[in-house]
Design a protein around this motif. Structure first.
Motif, mmCIF file in Angstrom:
data_model
loop_
_atom_site.group_PDB
_atom_site.id
_atom_site.type_symbol
_atom_site.label_atom_id
_atom_site.label_comp_id
_atom_site.label_asym_id
_atom_site.label_seq_id
_atom_site.Cartn_x
_atom_site.Cartn_y
_atom_site.Cartn_z
ATOM 1 N N ALA A 67 46.215 -12.855 -49.319
ATOM 2 C CA ALA A 67 46.614 -13.855 -50.309
ATOM 3 C C ALA A 67 45.487 -14.125 -51.298
ATOM 4 N N LEU A 68 44.256 -14.254 -50.814
ATOM 5 C CA LEU A 68 43.124 -14.483 -51.707
ATOM 6 C C LEU A 68 42.902 -13.289 -52.639
ATOM 7 N N ALA A 69 43.000 -12.087 -52.107
ATOM 8 C CA ALA A 69 42.833 -10.891 -52.933
ATOM 9 C C ALA A 69 43.964 -10.764 -53.954
ATOM 10 N N SER A 70 45.165 -11.114 -53.545
ATOM 11 C CA SER A 70 46.308 -11.058 -54.465
ATOM 12 C C SER A 70 46.158 -12.079 -55.588
ATOM 13 N N LEU A 71 45.709 -13.279 -55.252
ATOM 14 C CA LEU A 71 45.470 -14.295 -56.272
ATOM 15 C C LEU A 71 44.371 -13.864 -57.235
ATOM 16 N N ALA A 72 43.299 -13.286 -56.715
ATOM 17 C CA ALA A 72 42.212 -12.814 -57.572
ATOM 18 C C ALA A 72 42.687 -11.682 -58.480
ATOM 19 N N TYR A 73 43.517 -10.796 -57.958
ATOM 20 C CA TYR A 73 44.049 -9.695 -58.771
ATOM 21 C C TYR A 73 44.956 -10.225 -59.875
ATOM 22 N N ASN A 74 45.829 -11.161 -59.533
ATOM 23 C CA ASN A 74 46.741 -11.722 -60.536
ATOM 24 C C ASN A 74 46.008 -12.575 -61.565
ATOM 25 N N ALA A 75 44.842 -13.117 -61.213
ATOM 26 C CA ALA A 75 44.043 -13.902 -62.154
ATOM 27 C C ALA A 75 43.230 -13.008 -63.087
ATOM 28 N N GLY A 76 43.233 -11.708 -62.829
ATOM 29 C CA GLY A 76 42.527 -10.770 -63.688
ATOM 30 C C GLY A 76 41.090 -10.512 -63.290
ATOM 31 N N LEU A 77 40.716 -10.898 -62.087
ATOM 32 C CA LEU A 77 39.347 -10.681 -61.641
ATOM 33 C C LEU A 77 39.085 -9.236 -61.239
ATOM 34 N N PHE A 78 40.127 -8.496 -60.922
ATOM 35 C CA PHE A 78 39.993 -7.094 -60.537
ATOM 36 C C PHE A 78 40.558 -6.191 -61.631
ATOM 37 N N ASN A 79 39.925 -6.140 -62.769
ATOM 38 C CA ASN A 79 40.337 -5.186 -63.772
ATOM 39 C C ASN A 79 39.230 -4.156 -63.950
ATOM 40 N N ILE A 80 39.529 -3.043 -64.596
ATOM 41 C CA ILE A 80 38.595 -1.928 -64.662
ATOM 42 C C ILE A 80 37.334 -2.282 -65.441
ATOM 43 N N GLU A 81 37.471 -3.075 -66.506
ATOM 44 C CA GLU A 81 36.303 -3.435 -67.300
ATOM 45 C C GLU A 81 35.329 -4.299 -66.485
ATOM 46 N N ARG A 82 35.868 -5.264 -65.804
ATOM 47 C CA ARG A 82 35.030 -6.174 -65.012
ATOM 48 C C ARG A 82 34.354 -5.433 -63.855
ATOM 49 N N LEU A 83 35.094 -4.577 -63.170
ATOM 50 C CA LEU A 83 34.529 -3.846 -62.041
ATOM 51 C C LEU A 83 33.498 -2.817 -62.500
ATOM 52 N N SER A 84 33.724 -2.148 -63.637
ATOM 53 C CA SER A 84 32.749 -1.180 -64.123
ATOM 54 C C SER A 84 31.467 -1.865 -64.566
ATOM 55 N N LYS A 85 31.586 -3.047 -65.137
ATOM 56 C CA LYS A 85 30.391 -3.802 -65.521
ATOM 57 C C LYS A 85 29.636 -4.255 -64.270
ATOM 58 N N LEU A 86 30.361 -4.672 -63.250
ATOM 59 C CA LEU A 86 29.737 -5.114 -62.001
ATOM 60 C C LEU A 86 28.985 -3.977 -61.316
ATOM 61 N N MET A 87 29.549 -2.773 -61.362
ATOM 62 C CA MET A 87 28.923 -1.616 -60.719
ATOM 63 C C MET A 87 28.014 -0.843 -61.661
ATOM 64 N N ARG A 88 27.854 -1.342 -62.898
ATOM 65 C CA ARG A 88 26.996 -0.712 -63.911
ATOM 66 C C ARG A 88 27.416 0.714 -64.217
ATOM 67 N N ILE A 89 28.708 0.914 -64.372
ATOM 68 C CA ILE A 89 29.250 2.214 -64.736
ATOM 69 C C ILE A 89 29.764 2.123 -66.165
ATOM 70 N N PRO A 90 29.244 2.928 -67.090
ATOM 71 C CA PRO A 90 29.746 2.845 -68.466
ATOM 72 C C PRO A 90 31.163 3.416 -68.578
ATOM 73 N N LEU A 91 31.954 2.823 -69.440
ATOM 74 C CA LEU A 91 33.325 3.302 -69.639
ATOM 75 C C LEU A 91 33.387 4.389 -70.664
#
Length: 91
Positions: A67-91
């Motif tokens: 439920a927490l992961a689903s809420l975070a995903y629906n809130a937009g916390l798990f998008n590709i731009e945010r995750l790539s910035k977090l892992m320091r991977i250039p797009l």
């Protein structure tokens, strides 16, 4: 819609399986710790595993994590731009 439901079920199943392995060691007493045991058995064999209780706790904990992961995903916390910035991977 069916793809979304099947994906959600697969993710929940993986979470449930990992949480099951995390809850297995809690509350297990071995024959050696209790001082009783049948002759010829391993002293590290468990006496009472309480699997029913562990399966219930696994289901509850997994539902909360899902439920927490689903809420975070629906809130937009798990998008590709945010995750790539977090892992320091250039797009």
């Amino acid at each position: 819609m069916a793809y979304t439901i099947s994906t959600a079920f697969a993710i929940y199943f993986v979470i449930w399986w990992v949480v099951l392995f995390l809850t297995l060691p809690f509350g297990v007493r071995s024959q050696h710790e209790d001082g009783v045991g049948a002759p010829g058995t391993d002293p590290g064999a468990p006496i009472a595993t309480q699997m029913g209780r562990k399966l219930i706790w696994t289901t509850i904990i997994s539902a909360i994590i899902f439920a927490l992961a689903s809420l975070a995903y629906n809130a937009g916390l798990f998008n590709i731009e945010r995750l790539s910035k977090l892992m320091r991977i250039p797009l």
